[in-house]
Design an enzyme around this catalytic site. Sequence first.
Site, PDB file in Angstrom:
ATOM      1  N   ASP A 475       0.831  -1.206   0.000  1.00 47.50           N
ATOM      2  CA  ASP A 475       0.000   0.000   0.000  1.00 47.50           C
ATOM      3  C   ASP A 475       0.869   1.261   0.000  1.00 47.50           C
ATOM      4  O   ASP A 475       2.087   1.207   0.257  1.00 47.50           O
ATOM      5  CB  ASP A 475      -0.885  -0.023   1.260  1.00 47.50           C
ATOM      6  CG  ASP A 475      -2.194   0.737   1.079  1.00 47.50           C
ATOM      7  OD1 ASP A 475      -2.270   1.575   0.164  1.00 47.50           O
ATOM      8  OD2 ASP A 475      -3.123   0.495   1.867  1.00 47.50           O
ATOM      9  N   ASP A 545     -11.045   1.935  -2.853  1.00 49.92           N
ATOM     10  CA  ASP A 545     -11.582   1.677  -1.511  1.00 49.92           C
ATOM     11  C   ASP A 545     -13.106   1.730  -1.517  1.00 49.92           C
ATOM     12  O   ASP A 545     -13.743   1.362  -0.539  1.00 49.92           O
ATOM     13  CB  ASP A 545     -11.052   2.713  -0.512  1.00 49.92           C
ATOM     14  CG  ASP A 545      -9.635   2.388  -0.067  1.00 49.92           C
ATOM     15  OD1 ASP A 545      -9.208   1.223  -0.217  1.00 49.92           O
ATOM     16  OD2 ASP A 545      -8.947   3.294   0.428  1.00 49.92           O
TER      17      ASP A 545
HETATM   18  C1  GLA Z   1      -5.751   1.839   2.541  1.00 47.48           C
HETATM   19  C2  GLA Z   1      -6.212   0.712   1.637  1.00 47.48           C
HETATM   20  C3  GLA Z   1      -7.224  -0.145   2.353  1.00 47.48           C
HETATM   21  C4  GLA Z   1      -6.616  -0.671   3.648  1.00 47.48           C
HETATM   22  C5  GLA Z   1      -6.127   0.488   4.501  1.00 47.48           C
HETATM   23  C6  GLA Z   1      -5.359  -0.013   5.723  1.00 47.48           C
HETATM   24  O1  GLA Z   1      -6.771   2.760   2.747  1.00 47.48           O
HETATM   25  O2  GLA Z   1      -6.717   1.204   0.427  1.00 47.48           O
HETATM   26  O3  GLA Z   1      -7.623  -1.229   1.532  1.00 47.48           O
HETATM   27  O4  GLA Z   1      -5.565  -1.533   3.348  1.00 47.48           O
HETATM   28  O5  GLA Z   1      -5.267   1.349   3.768  1.00 47.48           O
HETATM   29  O6  GLA Z   1      -4.889   0.994   6.521  1.00 47.48           O
END
Ligand code: GLA
Length: 730
Positions: A475, A545
Amino acid sequence: MSELTKVFLFVAWLGVITAPLNSSAETITTTENPTGWILRTQSSVYQLAVAGDGIVIPVYYGSQGNYTELNGVRTHVNPKVGSTIRDVPFRGGYVDMTPAVEVIFADHTRDTELIYEAYEILELDGFPCLRVDLKDPVYGLRVSSHIRVLPQLDILEKWLVLKNVEDKPILVENAQSGSVYLPRDEYDLVHLAGRWGQENLVKRTRLTQGVKTIQTRSFRNHENPPWFAVGPAEQMSETGGSVWFGSLAWSGNWRIDLEQFDSGNLQIIGGINFGDTAWTLDPEEEFTTPKIVFGFASDGLGGASHRMHEYILDHVMRKPQNSQLRPVLYNSWYATTFNVNEEQQLALAKIAKEIGVELFVIDDGWFKGRNDDHAGLGDWTVDEKKFPNGLQPMIQKINDLGLDFGIWVEPEMVNPDSDLFRAHPDWTFYYPNRTRHESRNQLMLNLARRDVCDYLLDSLSRLLSENNIKFIKWDRNRPLSDPGWPSADPATQREAQIRFVHNLYHLIAELEKRFPDVLFEVCSGGGGRTDLGIFSLMDQAWTSDNTDPVDRLMIQHGFLHAFPAKLMVAWVTDEDWHRARPSLKFRFHSSMAGVLGVGTDLTRWSQEEREQAAEMIDLYKEIRPLVQNGVTHRLLSPFDGNRAAVEYVTPDGDEAVVFLFNTWETLQGSTPTSLKNPSVRLRGLDPNAEYLLSIDRKGRATGNTLMNIGLPWFLNGNFSSAIVRLQKTD
Ligand code: GLA
């Protein structure tokens, strides 16, 4: 002034085509009088020539059909002006195009001249590549322009190599990857735009005189992924018309400029966004730009996507992962957020296994001090309070259930509240007298530093070797700010953003070399890092998301313009952004059109819901090869009405699967213009074959009927959906 620039040809038009255009013609042929090159793909021609003043000029880029009407090349140059239309546009003389090369020599001269010197036709990984060497006649700058041709895909890859052959440094203020020059027309641009939770919305706009730029300055692509398509405004549609399209292999800041001239010609140029960056080219040093990809399709935006998808699957993604099917994964983020422990993860894993999941992924929260988003990033060791025995005993139990195990990391970041930051406050990007701007309580590590890169390689390697991890979700949750590197020498400071990306690629490639069985998923606060550079290393992408199944139809529709379904991860969750209460079936169908995952608190699903989920996952496994390897046809755009449909079909048309969605209905029916929903016409089938229809619609029909009359629209009501499978009968 060089000898060459003194030579002017006063013949206005010369007949120069040396080889007839047919399918057996060589991919790259040379011309004489003037010197030049013709690059042929299945449906396009790209032609260059050396003008009278030695500058390499673009002659033509477009369809084979229109090309045959040309009868010559204009190489005459007005000596007082010189060639201002250039294949590698540079800052020097009259600057009439967006430049690809802008340099400053040691004596402060800011102009260059790039004159033809030599060429070579190389073979790179089995495909022909034209290298044209250009040189500054006075200073020691050499620029080699590369064009690699993938004839079956109608794709050209372009990149530049700049070399300093003098004994003083040259400052590179800008080095774009490549430029093309399109015929006179009135063009529309199609591109993807959005923001967090709304990635990849399809935008279409008319290009008028001036420059339209799509770019990123924050290292994140939420606003624009590096993809474009242009075509004659009156002609370009999903299934027809000429389309020039392209994309870029760079995961830092990039830009693509589309400059429409008064003549009607259109220049498209792209590469690294130099912004506040400059690169010092020391004597004998080379600088290689990332690749920009240009393609041409005569069969509309759909045809452009087919070529792009195949190109990414066969020529960008790493092997053998490119041809392997992606597992159905479960991710526990929505269920447990940061509050993870062994017992609760095992309970989720058990249900995940029961419903048919193949890979269990623990998301954020497993590492030292990570109780919320204020602490922990940077310290990639397990939180002993949450996992007193470490992760491996839990992983073993998950493996014993028959599931692989995956884990979330965010390596490029650090929380000020972390052991790493306390030990190395100078390892982030910062300026000493400026605020260190935080976002989500985190700072960006200065990965341009080799010691930072080595630290990450060591700590991630330890994580992967001490635990049986088969999947990494990588990420990046904040944009770039304050890109200062005060301890480096001033020249290196200006290179930080490029060095960052080079080291990022090195870090991932090295981990993949050490751990070849680990699958990598890219994520960036949702779908904020999607480009050809990252996809040469990462095997799939978290799309957004936003997991609302209706919004996802739009986000996925946009994503599929630029990238194949095998990269498009889609989870079923209980998220319902518009309080529309879509059924579990609808949510599954929306996610099954990509790489299926489940990401909700499974302990809250009833037995009935779990059984339905198991059925859906079983069905997905049957159609998965079609979705992940098939040719994508976007049948109905969710942007055009209240319906959506997408089809995946084998290249030979033997088998297909179609996803149909009603979003909402009104008395007007679900299209603005009709009382009844018209049938949806399928694509890519064999017109003469008969197909067996199954799953949500049973029966038999010929390819001809299905493609010309269509599949009747049998959905009723808001948020209804269906999957229809088609198999050729013998
Ligand atoms: C980001 C990602 C989510 C999750 C969060 C965790 O927002 O897009 O899918 O992994 O971080 O903190």
